[in-house]
Each structure stands twice: as structure tokens, then as C-alpha cells.
Design a protein around this motif. Sequence first.
Motif, PDB file in Angstrom:
ATOM      1  N   GLY A  61       0.448  -1.289   0.162  1.00  0.00           N
ATOM      2  CA  GLY A  61      -0.056   0.098  -0.212  1.00  0.00           C
ATOM      3  C   GLY A  61       0.440   1.226   0.188  1.00  0.00           C
ATOM      4  N   PHE A  62       2.141   0.792   0.339  1.00  0.00           N
ATOM      5  CA  PHE A  62       3.178   1.862   0.077  1.00  0.00           C
ATOM      6  C   PHE A  62       3.514   2.294  -1.026  1.00  0.00           C
ATOM      7  CE2 PHE A  62       2.972   1.818   4.686  1.00  0.00           C
ATOM      8  CZ  PHE A  62       3.144   2.905   5.679  1.00  0.00           C
ATOM      9  N   ALA A  63       3.206   2.217  -2.221  1.00  0.00           N
ATOM     10  CA  ALA A  63       3.361   2.405  -3.812  1.00  0.00           C
ATOM     11  C   ALA A  63       3.487   3.649  -3.872  1.00  0.00           C
ATOM     12  CB  ALA A  63       2.831   1.034  -4.396  1.00  0.00           C
ATOM     13  N   PRO A  64       2.008   4.090  -3.930  1.00  0.00           N
ATOM     14  CA  PRO A  64       1.533   4.900  -4.498  1.00  0.00           C
ATOM     15  C   PRO A  64       2.306   6.618  -3.230  1.00  0.00           C
ATOM     16  CG  PRO A  64      -0.400   3.866  -3.293  1.00  0.00           C
ATOM     17  CD  PRO A  64       0.708   2.778  -3.443  1.00  0.00           C
ATOM     18  N   LEU A  65       2.365   6.205  -1.902  1.00  0.00           N
ATOM     19  CA  LEU A  65       2.966   6.988  -1.612  1.00  0.00           C
ATOM     20  C   LEU A  65       4.360   7.284  -2.141  1.00  0.00           C
ATOM     21  CD1 LEU A  65       0.906   5.575   0.647  1.00  0.00           C
ATOM     22  CD2 LEU A  65       1.452   6.800   2.300  1.00  0.00           C
ATOM     23  N   GLU A  66       5.196   6.060  -2.246  1.00  0.00           N
ATOM     24  CA  GLU A  66       6.254   6.520  -2.808  1.00  0.00           C
ATOM     25  C   GLU A  66       6.142   7.797  -3.959  1.00  0.00           C
ATOM     26  OE1 GLU A  66       7.988   2.596  -3.031  1.00  0.00           O
ATOM     27  OE2 GLU A  66       9.025   2.934  -0.544  1.00  0.00           O
ATOM     28  N   GLU A  67       5.372   7.222  -4.892  1.00  0.00           N
ATOM     29  CA  GLU A  67       5.001   8.141  -6.240  1.00  0.00           C
ATOM     30  C   GLU A  67       4.579   9.605  -5.862  1.00  0.00           C
ATOM     31  OE1 GLU A  67       2.695   5.769  -8.222  1.00  0.00           O
ATOM     32  OE2 GLU A  67       2.553   6.771 -10.064  1.00  0.00           O
ATOM     33  N   LEU A  68       4.189   9.564  -4.753  1.00  0.00           N
ATOM     34  CA  LEU A  68       4.257  11.309  -4.260  1.00  0.00           C
ATOM     35  C   LEU A  68       5.268  11.693  -3.735  1.00  0.00           C
ATOM     36  CD1 LEU A  68       2.069  12.986  -4.297  1.00  0.00           C
ATOM     37  CD2 LEU A  68       1.074  12.647  -2.390  1.00  0.00           C
ATOM     38  N   ALA A  69       5.694  10.974  -2.842  1.00  0.00           N
ATOM     39  CA  ALA A  69       6.553  11.603  -2.315  1.00  0.00           C
ATOM     40  C   ALA A  69       7.932  12.323  -3.807  1.00  0.00           C
ATOM     41  CB  ALA A  69       7.013  10.514  -0.608  1.00  0.00           C
ATOM     42  N   GLU A  70       8.034  11.106  -4.548  1.00  0.00           N
ATOM     43  CA  GLU A  70       9.352  11.151  -5.245  1.00  0.00           C
ATOM     44  C   GLU A  70       8.980  12.093  -6.106  1.00  0.00           C
ATOM     45  OE1 GLU A  70      10.956   8.189  -7.189  1.00  0.00           O
ATOM     46  OE2 GLU A  70      12.158   9.489  -8.465  1.00  0.00           O
ATOM     47  N   LEU A  71       7.594  12.976  -6.868  1.00  0.00           N
ATOM     48  CA  LEU A  71       7.348  13.963  -7.665  1.00  0.00           C
ATOM     49  C   LEU A  71       6.967  15.420  -6.156  1.00  0.00           C
ATOM     50  CD1 LEU A  71       3.561  12.507  -8.778  1.00  0.00           C
ATOM     51  CD2 LEU A  71       5.381  13.650  -9.950  1.00  0.00           C
ATOM     52  N   LEU A  72       6.849  14.934  -5.244  1.00  0.00           N
ATOM     53  CA  LEU A  72       7.053  16.691  -4.657  1.00  0.00           C
ATOM     54  C   LEU A  72       8.179  16.638  -3.904  1.00  0.00           C
ATOM     55  CD1 LEU A  72       3.579  16.128  -2.613  1.00  0.00           C
ATOM     56  CD2 LEU A  72       4.136  17.174  -4.755  1.00  0.00           C
ATOM     57  N   GLY A  73       8.991  15.566  -4.564  1.00  0.00           N
ATOM     58  CA  GLY A  73      10.451  15.552  -4.043  1.00  0.00           C
ATOM     59  C   GLY A  73      10.622  15.707  -2.072  1.00  0.00           C
ATOM     60  N   GLY A  74       9.783  14.595  -2.383  1.00  0.00           N
ATOM     61  CA  GLY A  74      10.320  14.802  -0.570  1.00  0.00           C
ATOM     62  C   GLY A  74      10.322  13.205   0.263  1.00  0.00           C
ATOM     63  N   THR A  75      10.439  12.690   1.144  1.00  0.00           N
ATOM     64  CA  THR A  75      10.479  11.063   1.880  1.00  0.00           C
ATOM     65  C   THR A  75       9.476  10.653   1.896  1.00  0.00           C
ATOM     66  OG1 THR A  75      11.990   9.125   2.740  1.00  0.00           O
ATOM     67  CG2 THR A  75      11.137  11.885   3.775  1.00  0.00           C
ATOM     68  N   ILE A  76       9.536   9.470   2.662  1.00  0.00           N
ATOM     69  CA  ILE A  76       8.435   8.351   3.422  1.00  0.00           C
ATOM     70  C   ILE A  76       8.534   8.563   4.540  1.00  0.00           C
ATOM     71  CG2 ILE A  76       7.617   6.227   3.801  1.00  0.00           C
ATOM     72  CD1 ILE A  76       6.730   7.383   0.955  1.00  0.00           C
TER      73      ILE A  76
END
Lengths: 322, 251
Positions: free
Chosen positions: A216-231
Motif C-alpha cells: 500500500g506504500f507504493a503510491p505514497l512513494e510515488e507522491l513523495a518522489e513527485l514532491l521531492g520528499g520522503t516517506i
Amino acid sequence: MVLVLVDHENGEIDEASLQTVTYGRELATAAGEPLEALVVGDAGVAGELGAHGVATVHVAVHDAFTSFAPVAAARAASEVASRTGASVVLAAGSPRGNEVMAHLGALTDLPVAADCVTVTPGSPTQVVRARWGGSLIEEANLHGSPALVTLVPHTVAAEPGGSGAGEVAKFTPELADADLLVVAKQAEAADESSGVSLADAKVVVSGGRGVGSAEGFAPLEELAELLGGTIGCSRVVTGNGWRPHTEQVGQTGTKIAPDLYIACGISGATQHIAGCRNSKTMIVINTDPEAAIMGYADYAIIGDVGKVLPAIIEETRKAKAG
Amino acid sequence: MDVLVCIKRVPLSGGKFTITEDGLDIESAKLGFTISPHEEVAVEEAVRIAEKEGGSVTVLTLGPPDAEEQIREQMAIGADRGILIETDGQEWDPQGTASAIADAINADETDFDLIIMGNESADASGYQVGIRVAHKLGRPIATGVKGITIADGKATFERPVKTGRELYEMPLPAVVTVLDGLNIPRYPSVPGRIRAKKKPIERLNPERPQPKLEKTRLEVPAMKAKQAQVLGNGPDAAPAVVEIFKQIGVI
Ligand SMILES: Cc1cc2nc3c(=O)[nH]c(=O)nc-3n(C[C@H](O)[C@H](O)[C@H](O)COP(=O)(O)OP(=O)(O)OC[C@H]3O[C@@H](n4cnc5c(N)ncnc54)[C@H](O)[C@@H]3O)c2cc1C
Ligand SMILES: Nc1ncnc2c1ncn2[C@@H]1O[C@H](COP(=O)(O)O)[C@@H](O)[C@H]1O
């Protein structure tokens, strides 16, 4: 006299220690007493402290002090405190500061107040200190002299000031064999992870039980990457083995203050909030409009994280492309 | 290897704390109770050591008679026996706590090879009971540990620091304080829970010394009162979220 225990690493004074020196200077000035400091091992950093109002810098010299040796450091502190008749001994509320101060308390059989935000010397000394990782504040009386206190980092900003001579007084503390049983050995550095570290990230996309699984964390990782952030994540997540503990936010995880915290499927337990309450903006995604986290957040989307996140990712991609 | 673990019963607050009228405690009538994650991983580690090396795990707590619940919980994951130093519910300060724990350890028939504590308690967070106990027993102590290796009568403790890792090597018997993340604690099994009911708990009743760190008032820190602005329900809220991203400059 106010004595500050100053920590250092690789020839540099630790920032939280410098903040503690600033706080100590205010106490010393108010009481019309001198401000002194103890440096263990590295005399090189002593010179800098005069500019921060320190009259005398005691430097403990001993073979043991090439690495961090908390008991020996506390023994040196106890020697200086009793020789100079210090009324207050301060250290940073950092892992090392709290550790050395607790050893000093044990060696002298004096009480210690850790993680304070206010110290009012007297008999008793009055302190205001953090409990539950800062979710509660305690007022307490600290009986005994000298008052042994550690200060929560960032209680004050470190500022030079005062007119300290910064005179350096070297001494060799008398150490027992038992004091030298606890000495740090440097291990090889941890693997440098390639991404942004959680503590310093500007954007943290964080998941809780509501994310449902490790996958379930895959989309969180995708969004973090898009925003230059982390998990980030909650303790339920690390307890289930979905993510490593290095990503846990909270009282027994990492404390962070990102520009943006996106909390997905996290209920907002006080112990989680203790780690993210200083986020500049908090957005939450939760199926429950009554979740406690609504009381800490700026914006909320009511809904299933598994459905809401893909839509946000798509809109974000469009916005970045356009 | 005989291992002792010290745990502390604390209320589990949920979303916010409420303070009792006298200002000295957390209103806990409607709350459940728990222990710190640091202490949960401490018990798990002790059970793993005993499974590997043989020996026993004892869990000790200083708290009200109801703290038996926390001891039984830890027995359900594998601790063998308990020591409950009973209080009347008032908190003891760190020095009083450490003295009572050290006295109980000295009086016990088992010579513990390793004593594991939390780095800091969940509620009081004094960062000192472990260190004070170690001094009273005349044993070395490492703190803030996230890795334990036992071999040849020696312990190696690993501590994460800003620059990487530090190692502390010391002879046993020793004391160590540990951090959440040391391991992933197991969940108690049903047979584990049944076995736990029959395990022995010894009760002690020392007198509470006058506190030298004396709590006079508790307070919930003032925070900017917030109530989240709802941007919408479900996926339809996505454009509004991206507007916020733009406003605060993250895209
Ligand atoms: C001393 C101590 C220290 C602690 N330290 C920490 C710490 O450092 N960090 C930490 O996080 N916790 C810590 N805890 C644990 C803490 O008390 C909570 O148990 C934990 O934070 C809860 O995690 P959670 O919000 O993920 O789970 P829950 O509380 O179970 O919340 C899950 C949330 O997800 C929502 N949800 C469910 N399904 C969906 C869905 N499909 N879509 C969207 N939302 C959904 C639910 O409405 C609910 O709000 C500590 C506890 C103690 C006692
Ligand atoms: N009342 C208590 N009973 C048993 N162990 C305790 C108690 N208080 C503190 N400890 C132990 O000491 C650790 C550090 O506590 P503290 O010094 O309060 O931060 C805790 O994590 C426990 O392992």
C-alpha cells in the motif's frame, strides 16, 4: 556559579550545547554570578566560548577522552562542580547531554531534571519540563544543590554575547577503573541512503494503519518522489514490519518539522503528533472525519487513501507537466 | 543468561490528554494502559536472548497493584516471572524508583547477567533510572542502544549517532537501555496468554521516599487551535489538493 557541560564532535561545538551556554549566560547574568564551562578532551574548542560569555573553560585532559566516555566525563564534571561550588549545572537535552547528566546525578546522588524549557534557580530550583515527548508539560521542584538540569534543544537560539575571558584551565580528573569501562568505539559509518533524510526532508508523505499493507506504500512513494520528499510512517506500520523503524515519526521515532506533512490513514495519537506537530502545513487523508488528527491538520480529504492518492498523483503530474 | 527487564505502566492517551482537577495526573479513568515501545522491544530482546542462550526472563515494575496487567502481558510473549514493587498509585521520582529497583535486584536470588531498561520512560522521560540502577549495582551501562550481541561473557552494544554508529563493549553482568526499533516485538499467542496466568509474581512493598524531583503541576501545552478545512470527499478532492501544493510552493 553556573557551569555548562559542553559537548563537541570532530573539533566543533555541538549546536544544542551552544544554545545551553546562551541559556546559562542568562541565568548567570540574572544571578550576578560567573558563567563557566567544562569541555572534556578537545581543548581546541575552548577558545570559542569566551565570545559566548564564558569566564573560565575547564578542560578535562585524559587519555580516555579521545572517544566519548560518559562516566569519565561525569566524573570530571563532578570534580569541577564541587571544586568551584557551582549552584547550577546545565547540559543539552541531547542523547549525550542527558546521559552524562544522569551519570553525574548518580555519582553525586543528586536529582536531575531532564528536558527542561525553564529553570528558575533557588531552593528548591523550579523547572518546567517536557513529558511524553513534549505532549505534556510538567512543573516541578528540584531539591538539592547544585541543580542538575538538561535543556530541550532550541529552547533558546545560540547567540554570542557577554564579556567572558574564556580563560582555559586544564586539569586531569581522577578516574577510577570502573569509570573507563564505558567508552565508545567508532563503528564504520552507516550506509549512506541515497534519498533525503527524514529529519531534513521538506516534504514527508506518511502512512499509518489505514494504508493497509507494505504494498500500500507504493503510491505514497510515488507522491513523495513527485514532491521531492520522503516517506514517514506510524508505529503500527513499523510494528507490522511494513516499513523500517528509521521512517517512524513520533515520540519513539524521529521528530520532524517539514514544510508539508501528508498523513495518510493515521489517526493522530498524541505519541505520533509529538513527532510532527511542528510541520508548517499538514494535509490528512482519512476515512474518518472524526479522527483526532483533524484537530492538528490544516486540510483534510475524507476518503480511502487507496483511491484518493492515485488521483492526487495524476493531478500533480499534470500540474508539473503544464 | 538470566535477564531482567524493567517496565512502567502508563496510560494510553489516544488523541489528547486530559488533566485531573488537582493538576497532578492524567485523567485515566476511561483509558487503557500500556508500556513504552522502548520497553516492549526490551522484553522481546530478553526473550530472544533466553531462547538462544537458555536462561530466564524476569519482568520488574514499580507501580500500582494493577500493574500486574503489564507484567502478565509480557509473560504472554515469554517472560518467566515477575516482580511487582507495589505503590499506592503516586508516582515515585527517578532516585526513589532506582533505589527500590536496585534493592529488589540485590535481594533477589537470581544473579541477573543482563538488565535491560528503556532509554526513557513513556511518561516521565527522565533518561536516568537505568543509569542510577547501574551505579547502585556497580555495573557498566550503555544507553540508547539499537543492537545487542552477547558472546564469551561479553556484551557488544550498538548505538546510532549522527555520524553513524558507536559500539560499546563491556563484561557481563551489565545494564543497557534500549530504543524502539531494536527489534519487532511479537504478538502474544493464545497459549502464551494462558501460560502467563500461572506464572509467579513476587510482590514487594517498600515505602515511598520523599521525592527530590517533585512534580507540582501538569499542563497540556497550548497549541494553535486547529480544525482541518475539508477539501472534499474521495478522489474528487485531488485538484484542490494540488492547488495547496502550488500555494505552499512544493510544486
Ligand atoms: C510511549 C509511546 C510511544 C509511542 N511512540 C509512537 C511513535 O513514535 N510514533 C507513532 O506513530 N506511534 C507511537 N505510539 C503508538 C501510538 O499510540 C498509536 O498506537 C499509533 O500512532 C497509531 O498508528 P496509526 O495512526 O497508524 O493507527 P490507528 O490509530 O489504528 O489509525 C488508523 C487510521 O487510519 C484510518 N483509516 C483506516 N482505513 C483507511 C483508509 N482505507 N483510508 C484512509 N484512512 C483509513 C482510520 O480512520 C484511523 O484514523 C506510541 C505509543 C506509546 C504508548
Ligand atoms: N516505575 C518503574 N518501574 C519499572 N521500571 C521503571 C520505572 N520507571 C522507570 N523505569 C525504567 O527506567 C527506564 C527509564 O526511565 P526514566 O528514567 O523515567 O526515563 C524506563 O524505560 C524503565 O525501563
